[in-house]
Design a protein around this motif. Structure first.
Motif, mmCIF file in Angstrom:
data_model
loop_
_atom_site.group_PDB
_atom_site.id
_atom_site.type_symbol
_atom_site.label_atom_id
_atom_site.label_comp_id
_atom_site.label_asym_id
_atom_site.label_seq_id
_atom_site.Cartn_x
_atom_site.Cartn_y
_atom_site.Cartn_z
ATOM 1 N N GLY B 253 80.019 -29.823 -42.236
ATOM 2 C CA GLY B 253 81.145 -29.541 -41.601
ATOM 3 C C GLY B 253 81.333 -30.234 -40.080
ATOM 4 O O GLY B 253 80.608 -31.157 -39.843
ATOM 5 N N GLU B 254 82.334 -30.195 -39.588
ATOM 6 C CA GLU B 254 82.847 -30.950 -38.384
ATOM 7 C C GLU B 254 81.710 -30.488 -37.340
ATOM 8 O O GLU B 254 81.342 -29.218 -37.254
ATOM 9 C CB GLU B 254 84.301 -30.816 -37.712
ATOM 10 N N THR B 255 81.350 -31.333 -36.469
ATOM 11 C CA THR B 255 80.314 -30.853 -35.362
ATOM 12 C C THR B 255 81.193 -30.651 -34.041
ATOM 13 O O THR B 255 82.483 -31.192 -33.903
ATOM 14 C CB THR B 255 79.586 -32.024 -34.866
ATOM 15 N N ARG B 256 80.897 -29.607 -33.328
ATOM 16 C CA ARG B 256 81.649 -29.263 -32.211
ATOM 17 C C ARG B 256 80.702 -29.627 -30.994
ATOM 18 O O ARG B 256 79.481 -29.307 -30.849
ATOM 19 C CB ARG B 256 81.970 -27.727 -32.219
ATOM 20 N N LEU B 257 81.310 -30.416 -29.771
ATOM 21 C CA LEU B 257 80.512 -30.414 -28.771
ATOM 22 C C LEU B 257 81.185 -29.747 -27.507
ATOM 23 O O LEU B 257 82.559 -29.734 -27.528
ATOM 24 C CB LEU B 257 80.756 -32.055 -28.454
ATOM 25 N N VAL B 258 80.630 -29.421 -26.684
ATOM 26 C CA VAL B 258 81.192 -28.576 -25.433
ATOM 27 C C VAL B 258 80.665 -29.553 -24.410
ATOM 28 O O VAL B 258 79.276 -30.097 -24.046
ATOM 29 C CB VAL B 258 80.643 -27.404 -25.108
ATOM 30 N N VAL B 259 81.760 -30.033 -23.734
ATOM 31 C CA VAL B 259 81.498 -31.131 -22.424
ATOM 32 C C VAL B 259 81.691 -30.530 -21.097
ATOM 33 O O VAL B 259 83.061 -30.311 -21.290
ATOM 34 C CB VAL B 259 81.852 -32.578 -22.788
ATOM 35 N N ASP B 260 80.896 -30.640 -20.069
ATOM 36 C CA ASP B 260 81.319 -30.259 -18.739
ATOM 37 C C ASP B 260 81.260 -31.285 -17.993
ATOM 38 O O ASP B 260 80.109 -31.788 -17.359
ATOM 39 C CB ASP B 260 80.607 -28.959 -18.245
ATOM 40 N N ALA B 261 82.610 -32.063 -17.705
ATOM 41 C CA ALA B 261 82.694 -33.410 -17.004
ATOM 42 C C ALA B 261 83.526 -32.952 -15.726
ATOM 43 O O ALA B 261 84.880 -33.412 -15.995
ATOM 44 C CB ALA B 261 82.887 -34.588 -17.661
ATOM 45 N N PRO B 262 83.266 -32.342 -14.756
ATOM 46 C CA PRO B 262 84.125 -31.920 -13.746
ATOM 47 C C PRO B 262 85.046 -33.190 -12.978
ATOM 48 O O PRO B 262 86.305 -32.822 -12.724
ATOM 49 C CB PRO B 262 83.035 -31.630 -12.431
ATOM 50 N N GLY B 263 84.542 -34.406 -13.277
ATOM 51 C CA GLY B 263 85.630 -35.546 -12.570
ATOM 52 C C GLY B 263 86.513 -36.009 -13.697
ATOM 53 O O GLY B 263 87.175 -36.926 -13.510
ATOM 54 N N ALA B 264 86.385 -35.697 -14.983
ATOM 55 C CA ALA B 264 87.298 -36.179 -16.047
ATOM 56 C C ALA B 264 88.840 -35.740 -15.973
ATOM 57 O O ALA B 264 89.059 -34.526 -15.675
ATOM 58 C CB ALA B 264 86.520 -35.810 -17.384
ATOM 59 N N ALA B 265 89.777 -36.770 -16.197
ATOM 60 C CA ALA B 265 90.996 -36.317 -16.421
ATOM 61 C C ALA B 265 91.312 -35.986 -17.736
ATOM 62 O O ALA B 265 90.540 -36.281 -18.622
ATOM 63 C CB ALA B 265 91.875 -37.542 -16.022
ATOM 64 N N ASN B 266 92.289 -35.465 -17.806
ATOM 65 C CA ASN B 266 92.982 -34.745 -19.319
ATOM 66 C C ASN B 266 93.156 -35.970 -20.227
ATOM 67 O O ASN B 266 93.611 -37.180 -19.981
ATOM 68 C CB ASN B 266 94.233 -34.009 -19.275
ATOM 69 N N GLY B 267 92.570 -35.967 -21.341
ATOM 70 C CA GLY B 267 92.491 -36.755 -22.506
ATOM 71 C C GLY B 267 91.448 -37.718 -22.556
ATOM 72 O O GLY B 267 91.654 -39.085 -22.957
ATOM 73 N N TRP B 268 90.512 -37.514 -21.631
ATOM 74 C CA TRP B 268 89.318 -38.707 -21.541
ATOM 75 C C TRP B 268 88.665 -39.071 -22.765
ATOM 76 O O TRP B 268 88.199 -40.139 -22.865
ATOM 77 C CB TRP B 268 88.494 -38.193 -20.514
ATOM 78 N N ALA B 269 88.622 -38.077 -23.839
ATOM 79 C CA ALA B 269 87.962 -38.288 -25.027
ATOM 80 C C ALA B 269 89.013 -38.724 -26.096
ATOM 81 O O ALA B 269 88.395 -39.019 -27.299
ATOM 82 C CB ALA B 269 87.253 -37.119 -25.319
ATOM 83 N N ALA B 270 89.978 -39.042 -25.752
ATOM 84 C CA ALA B 270 91.044 -39.199 -26.784
ATOM 85 C C ALA B 270 90.971 -40.407 -27.457
ATOM 86 O O ALA B 270 91.147 -40.472 -28.507
ATOM 87 C CB ALA B 270 92.299 -39.088 -26.294
ATOM 88 N N ASP B 271 90.331 -41.568 -26.804
ATOM 89 C CA ASP B 271 90.151 -42.731 -27.560
ATOM 90 C C ASP B 271 88.948 -42.937 -28.211
ATOM 91 O O ASP B 271 88.667 -43.905 -28.877
ATOM 92 C CB ASP B 271 89.967 -43.716 -26.170
ATOM 93 N N VAL B 272 87.832 -41.895 -28.238
ATOM 94 C CA VAL B 272 86.834 -41.975 -28.961
ATOM 95 C C VAL B 272 87.281 -41.794 -30.433
ATOM 96 O O VAL B 272 87.831 -40.429 -30.653
ATOM 97 C CB VAL B 272 85.714 -41.061 -28.579
#
Lengths: 395, 332
Positions: B253-272
């Motif tokens: 199934g899909e893997t779910r990740l939880v990431v806590d990155a306080p400095g990240a802006a919205n959409g930081w992961a969109a390009d991966v």
């Protein structure tokens, strides 16, 4: 692997049904109440019979010699007389006033004085008149130099010959009573224990225990065990009530046809077995169509109605004429035979061929109903929810 | 492994493949101690209750049977017990079609509880044991044993209807166990039980399974099923749509990740590639990765935004898996 033979399976079911019912308070109380009612009725009959046919007569002075002739003559007129010798006529009169004595007789045999409270029983009156006349006659015969005993013997020999075109059986009344009682007992047993089978089937369905049972039992084993177990309870009650009734009524002298009554009870038991298998299977099949006790009434009523009609209509016809065409035909048809035929057999109006025909028809009906009812039961008993249509159950 | 099967009904659109393997009837025809449900179908008029339902429960295994209401769990169990006839398909025990005699060796707890309400607890259990072929003495011994074991000893001479529902349930379980069955089929055994009774029931089932008895039970308490069962089957619309161990159900199934990155802006992961943002709560982002997505690329992207306080793989619970399977089916 442990195996369970079909016969043990059926016996286990039957044992549970039997013990489950026999040990209940309602069975005990029910039986005791019926026996008590029956005993009360028999004793009441015995007492009434006794009172209405027996007079206590006190004899004083010269009249004491009349004790023996009075008892005998009164019996000829259909009245039992108990005599006591009285020494104090005044006290005896007081006893008559209180009702302890029915009659007080004083005076010489040819001029009796009879004291009663209200009136003299006509049979007793006739008996006393006869005795007094006999006394006078004897005195006259003695004067004419004739032997009163020779004259009495000649008189006794003079009789009319009665030719009855349709002679009445003197036992007819008792036979009818026995027949009606046995029909009533069968009616009660078939109705009560048939309904009990229906309730048991629905109890298993509504509590869903049937699902567990049918994972280890075939439907026919469960059905047969239930019918046998409850049938045995009904049989036990029938024999208890019938047996106690028989002993009571013959010891108290209410019936003196003990042989007829025992025979009626024995045939009653056989007809109960036939009738119970017939009706219990129908009751069970009908009950298997519904899932709740509230719905039971609607499917059971038509069957109860047939039994009730067999009894009510049958009893009326039996009383009118136990050899009538309608009751004769009905008593041979399987739905009615278990109630009417034992009644007619006790009355003594059922020829052998009719009995055998009724038995053969009943056995045939039991076979057909067992097959059909078993099929309906097997198909419907696991279908819970709304009422199963008969058409679906027969598929 | 022989039990790694994903059974998919032919008539349904392809679903997510949860586990791989061969179909069971090819390999396990002479299995010992195995209860096999093989392509069972059942219709009630127009309603299809079961279509080609297939699964098996092996000796010593606790098998959890889950599915929405009306999915066909109860129908499947009733057919296995022979209280209902299937339209097609076969139930086998030890490789042979199940017979009436072998069915006697099944311990069964129906969905709608079934005991004589006016019969005493002990008498009832003895009776049921005898009906399953035990001698009177053995039946008594076994009934007393299970009554004590399940904690209803002081109620043994009471009528069943006078017991609390929880105690009635214990007696019901005793009724399924009293003839020392070779197979246990229990429909919703945990419903209506208090936590203590749940523990007792779990322990007994676990024990039975350890003794080599295949145990199959249905339940809506998915956390319990997840904790207790060796294998789980998820049923939908009368067919087995997923079957395997919890890990197997999770795999693929899909893997779910939880990431806590306080400095990240919205959409930081969109390009991966292969990553979808499921939820952003405060500084924590929940991501869903397709099977070929690279979680290390996600970590790099996160680190590029500044510090990373948490980076964890979220294991879906059975409840989530169940929801996924069922909703996927519904939208498909």
């Amino acid at each position: 692997m442990r195996r369970l033979s079909p016969s043990r399976a059926v016996l286990l079911v039957a044992r549970r049904e039997f013990l489950g019912k026999v040990r209940t308070r309602s069975f005990l109380i029910g039986t005791v109440v019926i026996v008590a009612v029956l005993a009360g009725y028999v004793l009441l009959q015995a007492v009434l019979f006794d009172q209405s046919n027996r007079s206590t007569v006190g004899l004083s002075g010269q009249s004491t010699v009349l004790a023996e002739p009075l008892r005998e003559t009164a019996r000829q007129f259909g009245r039992e007389v108990a005599t006591t010798d009285v020494t104090d006529p005044a006290a005896a009169e007081e006893q008559v006033r209180k009702g302890d004595l029915d009659v007080l007789i004083t005076g010489a045999p040819d001029a009796l004085r009879v004291v009663v409270k209200e009136n003299l029983n006509s049979a007793l009156q006739n008996a006393l008149d006869t005795i007094v006349r006999q006394q006078v006659l004897n005195a006259q015969l003695a004067e004419a130099d004739l032997d009163p005993n020779v004259v009495a013997a000649k008189m006794a020999a003079a009789k009319v010959t009665v030719v009855a075109l349709e002679p009445e059986d003197s036992q007819q009344g008792q036979r009818l009573a026995i027949g009606l009682v046995i029909a009533a007992l069968l009616y009660y047993s078939l109705l009560v224990y048939g309904t009990m089978v229906a309730q048991g089937v629905v109890e298993e369905k509504s509590s869903r225990v049937v699902e567990i049972l049918l994972a280890t039992l075939r439907p026919w084993q469960l059905l047969l065990g239930k019918v046998m177990g409850l049938g045995a309870v009904g049989l036990l009650q029938l024999v208890l009530i019938g047996g106690i009734g028989l002993v009571l009524s013959s010891t108290t002298g209410v019936i003196d046809l003990t042989g007829v009554a025992s025979g009626a009870l024995a045939t009653g038991v056989l007809w109960y077995l036939l009738g119970f298998f017939l009706y219990a299977t129908i009751f069970a099949a009908a009950a298997s169509l519904v899932s709740r006790q509230e719905e039971l009434q609607s499917v059971v009523t038509p069957i109860s109605t047939v039994i009730i009609i067999a009894f009510v209509v049958g009893i009326n016809l039996l009383i009118q004429d136990p050899s009538g065409t309608t009751v004769t035909v009905l008593s041979m048809l399987p739905p009615f035979a278990p109630i009417l035929m034992p009644g007619r057999m006790a009355i003594g109006v059922a020829p052998l061929w009719q009995v055998l025909l009724a038995v053969v028809l009943a056995i045939g009906a039991v076979a057909a109903i067992t097959w059909l009812g078993g099929r309906i039961y097997s198909n419907a008993v696991l279908r819970t929810g709304s009422r199963v249509k008969l058409r679906d159950a027969l598929r | 492994m022989w039990w790694d099967t994903a059974v998919r009904p032919h008539s349904m659109p392809p679903v997510r493949r949860i586990a791989r393997g061969v179909t069971n009837q090819e390999e396990s025809t002479v299995a010992q101690g195995v209860l096999e449900i093989d392509r069972i179908s059942k219709r009630y008029g127009e309603v299809v209750a079961l279509r080609d339902m297939t699964f098996e429960v092996r000796a010593g295994e606790l098998f959890g049977f889950v599915g929405s209401n009306g999915a066909g769990k109860t129908t499947a169990m009733r057919i296995a017990l022979g209280v209902l006839a299937a339209d097609s398909g076969e139930v086998r025990w030890n490789g042979a079609p199940i017979t009436f005699e072998t069915r006697r060796r099944i311990g069964y707890m129906p969905e709608e509880r079934g005991l004589y309400p006016k019969m005493k607890v002990l008498e009832q259990l003895v009776y049921l044991a005898e009906l399953h072929g035990l001698t009177t003495n053995d039946a008594h011994r076994s009934a007393e044993n299970w009554i004590a074991r399940l904690g209803v000893r002081d109620r043994r001479n009471d009528e069943v209807q006078k017991l609390s529902l929880g105690n009635q349930q214990r007696v019901q379980l005793a009724a399924a166990l009293v003839h020392e069955p070779d197979v246990l089929v229990l429909d919703e055994p945990f419903s209506g039980l208090d936590p203590v009774a749940v523990d007792v029931m779990s322990q007994v089932l676990r024990e039975k399974a350890s003794a080599g008895v295949p145990v199959v039970f249905s339940s809506h308490q998915l956390d319990l099923v997840e904790r207790l069962c060796d294998r789980i089957g998820i049923v939908r619309s009368g067919a087995m749509v997923a079957c395997g161990t919890v890990d197997e159900l999770r795999a693929g199934g899909e893997t779910r990740l939880v990431v806590d990155a306080p400095g990240a802006a919205n959409g930081w992961a969109a390009d991966v590639p292969g990553v979808r943002v499921v939820e952003t709560r405060g500084t924590r982002t929940t991501l869903e990765l397709t099977a070929d997505a690279d979680d290390q690329a996600v970590l790099h992207a996160a680190l590029a935004t500044g510090p990373v306080r948490e980076f964890s793989r979220q294991r879906p619970s059975l409840t989530e898996l169940f929801r996924n399977v069922v909703t996927e089916e519904e939208t498909a």
